[in-house]
Scaffold this active site. Sequence first.
Site, short mmCIF file in Angstrom:
data_model
loop_
_atom_site.label_atom_id
_atom_site.label_comp_id
_atom_site.label_asym_id
_atom_site.label_seq_id
_atom_site.Cartn_x
_atom_site.Cartn_y
_atom_site.Cartn_z
N SER A 197 46.16 39.47 40.41
CA SER A 197 47.10 40.43 39.71
C SER A 197 46.82 41.15 38.59
O SER A 197 46.12 40.39 37.53
CB SER A 197 48.66 39.98 39.99
OG SER A 197 49.46 40.84 39.42
N TYR A 210 54.46 33.19 37.04
CA TYR A 210 53.65 33.99 37.91
C TYR A 210 52.68 34.14 37.08
O TYR A 210 51.57 34.17 37.56
CB TYR A 210 54.48 35.05 38.57
CG TYR A 210 53.64 35.76 39.62
CD1 TYR A 210 53.50 35.57 41.16
CD2 TYR A 210 53.04 37.06 38.84
CE1 TYR A 210 52.75 36.28 41.65
CE2 TYR A 210 52.32 37.70 39.89
CZ TYR A 210 52.15 37.44 41.22
OH TYR A 210 51.32 38.02 42.24
#
EC number: 1.1.1.300
Length: 341
Positions: A197, A210
């Site tokens: 990501s 995350y």
Amino acid sequence: MNIVVEFFVVTFKVLWAFVLAAARWLVRPKEKSVAGQVCLITGAGSGLGRLFALEFARRRALLVLWDINTQSNEETAGMVRHIYRDLEAADAAALQAGNGEEEILPHCNLQVFTYTCDVGKRENVYLTAERVRKEVGEVSVLVNNAGVVSGHHLLECPDELIERTMMVNCHAHFWTTKAFLPTMLEINHGHIVTVASSLGLFSTAGVEDYCASKFGVVGFHESLSHELKAAEKDGIKTTLVCPYLVDTGMFRGCRIRKEIEPFLPPLKPDYCVKQAMKAILTDQPMICTPRLMYIVTFMKSILPFEAVVCMYRFLGADKCMYPFIAQRKQATNNNEAKNGI
């Protein structure tokens, strides 16, 4: 080699690498074929994983789909089988028209295999990997895609959710790679894809677990790539995929500044996967989508921290996750009320 001579050789190689990189931007290399190769995709039951499965199916790969949700994984497999049937029908029509049997035979026996696997559990990964080797064969393309997000501020996030995020988003990459890399090393052939990501390259507030998991998996991928180069295993390729916010529902509610959002909207999942496939099939080491993410990452590396904070605030990126977290919290409260907790 004399160190002075070696210095000039290295300088030339560095400059030549820039030339080759520029050439790739101007003239895209020919895509390689994955027809007939075993491609394993984790998190294939939905989102990007499902779209990766469909793209590899269109390229006639033999697919192995892993997901924790059996039903959604089977739904993906059904879509893949539909693509396979269309391809086989097209092959049969081409053969009947006399276009040459040699073009048809390599693409026969298109199959998809599904396995219910919780990649957050090490033993589950190893046991399922052993089943794949026995029932399907050795994996040529490994797409580590499975991911989760807790959606809590740090002090409100239960420890077990933090551990779960780290296990699925980061540790699982270690386990799947350890399961399938040995054979790749033996034959010096394979491709490992890490779906990370943009939050593995730069962070934002409210998603500490995350971001930590994605930063960790980016580091894992880069170290693995260097290890393969050091071992001179040039037949094993690696691709790191770092997309910006993708409109899959995983981060539903996440918003940057409304005046900026038209210029940097959430990515369409189809676009994200198609760009990633181009990178994978041309052996591109890394892809950030959109390309603006390369600039953001570079600026974050050279600017003072306070300058980065100013930019975040201007873009609305400093608190972009807060609406998403609030929605998650509201949904949790509604479920608890519904269940009488």
